[in-house]
Write an enzyme that holds these catalytic residues in place. Sequence first.
Site, PDB file in Angstrom:
ATOM      1  N   GLU A 430       0.797  -1.224   0.000  1.00  0.00           N
ATOM      2  CA  GLU A 430       0.000   0.000   0.000  1.00  0.00           C
ATOM      3  C   GLU A 430       0.829   1.274   0.000  1.00  0.00           C
ATOM      4  O   GLU A 430       0.726   2.101   0.892  1.00  0.00           O
ATOM      5  CB  GLU A 430      -0.978  -0.021   1.187  1.00  0.00           C
ATOM      6  CG  GLU A 430      -1.937  -1.179   1.041  1.00  0.00           C
ATOM      7  CD  GLU A 430      -3.082  -1.185   2.031  1.00  0.00           C
ATOM      8  OE1 GLU A 430      -4.217  -1.475   1.640  1.00  0.00           O
ATOM      9  OE2 GLU A 430      -2.843  -0.900   3.215  1.00  0.00           O
ATOM     10  N   GLU A 501      -4.171 -10.360  -0.634  1.00  0.00           N
ATOM     11  CA  GLU A 501      -5.072 -10.348   0.522  1.00  0.00           C
ATOM     12  C   GLU A 501      -6.477 -10.641  -0.001  1.00  0.00           C
ATOM     13  O   GLU A 501      -6.877 -10.110  -1.036  1.00  0.00           O
ATOM     14  CB  GLU A 501      -5.065  -8.984   1.230  1.00  0.00           C
ATOM     15  CG  GLU A 501      -3.718  -8.655   1.860  1.00  0.00           C
ATOM     16  CD  GLU A 501      -3.661  -7.265   2.504  1.00  0.00           C
ATOM     17  OE1 GLU A 501      -4.709  -6.741   2.934  1.00  0.00           O
ATOM     18  OE2 GLU A 501      -2.548  -6.708   2.555  1.00  0.00           O
TER      19      GLU A 501
END
Length: 968
Positions: A430, A501
């Site tokens: 991220e 994820e």
Amino acid sequence: MPAHAVSRVPSGGDGPGAAVLRLDGEWRFQLLPSPEAPLADHWARTAVPGCWTMQDFEDIHGVNDLPWYTNVQMPWPAPPPHVPSANPTGVYERAITVPAEWAGRRIVLHVGAAESVLLVRVGGEDVGIGKDSHLASEFDVTDAVRPGEPTVIRLTVVKWSDASFVEDQDQWWHGGITRSVYLYATDPQLYLEDVHVAEASADGSLRVDIRVRASADNGVLPEGWHISGHLDGIGELGPDTAYAEANEADERVSDWLGLARISARVPYVRTWSAETPELYGLTVRLHRADGAVVDQAAYRIGFRTVEILGRNLLVNGVRVLIRGVNRHDFDPLTGRVIDPADMRADLETAKRFGFNAIRTSHYPNDPALLDLADELGLYVVDEADIETHDHAHELADDPRYLAAFVDRVSRMVLRDKNHASVIMWSLGNESDYGVNHDAAAGWVRGYDPTRPPHYEGAVKIDWATAGMAVSDVVCPMYSSIGDIVAHAESGTQTRPLIMCEYSHAMGNSNGTLAEYWSAIESTPGLQGGFIWEFRDHGILQRLADGRPAGPCAPPSTDGVAPPGHRWAYGGDFGEVPNDGVFCADGIFFPDRTPKPAAYEHREIAAPIRLTHTADGHVRVHNRQDVVGLDRFAATWILAAADGSARALPAELPSLAPGTSADVAVPFELPTTGEAWLTLRVTGDGAEICTPSIRLRTEDRALLARADAQIVDTGVIELDDAGLLVHPLLAAAPTLSLWRAPTDNDVLGGMAERWRKWGLEAPARTLVAITREGPRTIVRSEYATEAGPVAHEQVLTPLHGGGVLIEETAMLPGRLDDVARVGSVFETAARHTEAAWFGTGPWETYPDRAMAPVGRHRSTIDALFTPYLRPQESGGRNGVRWIALSEADDDAPGLTIHLDAPRQVSVTRYRAADLARTAHHDELVPLPDRCVVHLDAAHRGLGTASCGPDTLPEYRIAPGVHRWSWTIR
Ligand code: GAL
Ligand code: MG
């Protein structure tokens, strides 16, 4: 010093090369409010390694720095690289005496990890600085220590820095020294600088590149050296070439870098994979000219080849499915200090629940974790310590952070390159995508072409073409099943798709996992993913003083904090801002107790699966990638809905991976009724999976037998509101449309919609009571903001005092997505035991119901799952009947039969009480009764707290719902 893969502790620790002086233990300590604050004369004491945010110590300066949880947002508003003036700073000091025999040797200080900036002073001299909270820093302190005499080592650890902006991971912020500290000594002139197992492939090829540092002493270089190697089970390995290059930075030759290479070809090599973690011991020795060993390093290496061919990631030429889980360095008692025994327990637990891969979200773990992954067999995506989440867009292109990106990635690779388990390098998490990533990926590709780079931030905008320079896999997060399948079928997919994820395990979650896996297994191009995440980050907190309980706390049991304690989440230490319970999103509880979803995953990942054949046989499948079924033992179990069960030892067929064999049903079926066959598979004494198939469907309505028991003369007693009065009930059955919102319901917005509709406690009005023969018909209406819900109960007395209850609910069109439609009532007795026929024994929901069907039993307390923030819990899906009783006396039990397999729960809590309670320990069980829900329909769980909501087929349509049941 540069990062390297020559470990001096534990494997190489006692070799002839290096001597080690461990410095873990008690240090003098002061926690200052800022790096500039003056030290007091007086010192406290604390343990190293340790997070000061988790430890009890004398807080001389009153800093009171406790754990602080934020997800995306930084704890302070200033932009990078600015830090707040309140900046907790730990000063650790210790006087040590280096052994006199170390005189004349090269001495290195190793600090395993410090959070976040480390400043080192030895013998009053500033030696260096280190950053990256999750990698070791090493400093050459030869000139700063005098062996045989005491020397003071001071480690100053500053919590906030410019580097905090690249460590903005979704987890607790801590401060401290989190991994071991030690000194080691080598020969002053000649030592192994690095060893790179550059190739250990599936065909047995081995290439080891060795860097030797040879430095001059008073202008005199060591007189020659050579390398030798040894591979266990194979023998001595000779070097191919050994050559040296002078580094003539100034006219006085002071430093030589020697390069050597060992090559070998291992015949009949046993390849490494997650299913066959075959390791070979490799020793590399550095000799002086006279042959004496001056330094050495030891490894356990695995031979395996990782490659990407088209849309497939292959390990040893086999397309393996990645059944992964994201793992943080987390411990509820120490914060981020993880002992090797705990790492082993994490990985063994992960394997036991069907995981074959770990992503080290979101930073390099202790190297011991990779030793364990090599040994136990887990594929690892090794992730660099880079997350700039709150400032992602700016920093990915910010030249001031370029070096941080490249350092963090390259230092991880330099450290971890010799581990067979590592199959991909992740550039971080991220952090958007920019030139700083390109730089880091360029370094990785050049240094280690044997493993694909992985980076989600680069592919998120476009899976087909984006981020080709930095990610060889498409590794998105929280994609929907529809999206991944569409990509795989689009004709534009060029890379394997492995979700970094997916399936967010927050609270009662992981709905639709089975649907993910049937898509993955049936769609070429889809290869698995990593569940978010391994453990709930609940910190064990003492209620008495609100502080972290620390390692001396009493133990937790089955996921529940010990008395006087709770699992703290964001905000529980008074920190502002915080992100609440979002850190409790593991498929295991903080103490590693499996949540029901872990069993769901285990069954989906089952190495053995059962299906039907057309001719009435059972087909047994070996679902593994590499090995046969030899390591398993198994038992057949036949379960019939009348509660009877039979068991027989099973002979497993001998099956190559991916193949199947048909076997005859090993039992004669009972003459009527539903029957299920389960194969209980064990390995090394532990249960591995329990695949189950239905052999015969119920041939008549489950309740048909109730008809025969209707008594024409019986009386149904009602109160003034038309509610059933019955000796087994403390509260009569009413209509329920609501559940205590799960985290998915809250964060996905459903809970708010239900609140607006007024579903929690809609006012009930009695419309009419009619009596027709033995049947009493009660019509009522429940008022919601979306219109009235008509409800009808037809109550019929049964022999022996039981009641048949046939219900209908009519939901108006606007109530198009309620939590449940069903009955809720409370029992008149405090039953303690439950037995049922349905899925189990663990908790199941409509979209998380991969559990064997049969007769199960449990205490009523154990039916309830202690999610950290109370919410809907304790359900069992597909229940045909359930009986409640008391263990120790002969108070009348209570049995419910349902007209069809239904979602049922029996708890000691009302939904409204669950919903208004913040922590599990604050729940007060009802002392004298049980709360029973029988649902005609129950909304699936989905994963909307981060990711897709439950699929439409698991939502509840408006219109007519009918269900019936008997109670006796
Ligand atoms: C992802 C992130 C994780 C965690 C998760 C939600 O976006 O990479 O660190 O925040 O979401 O729990
Ligand atoms: Mg994040």
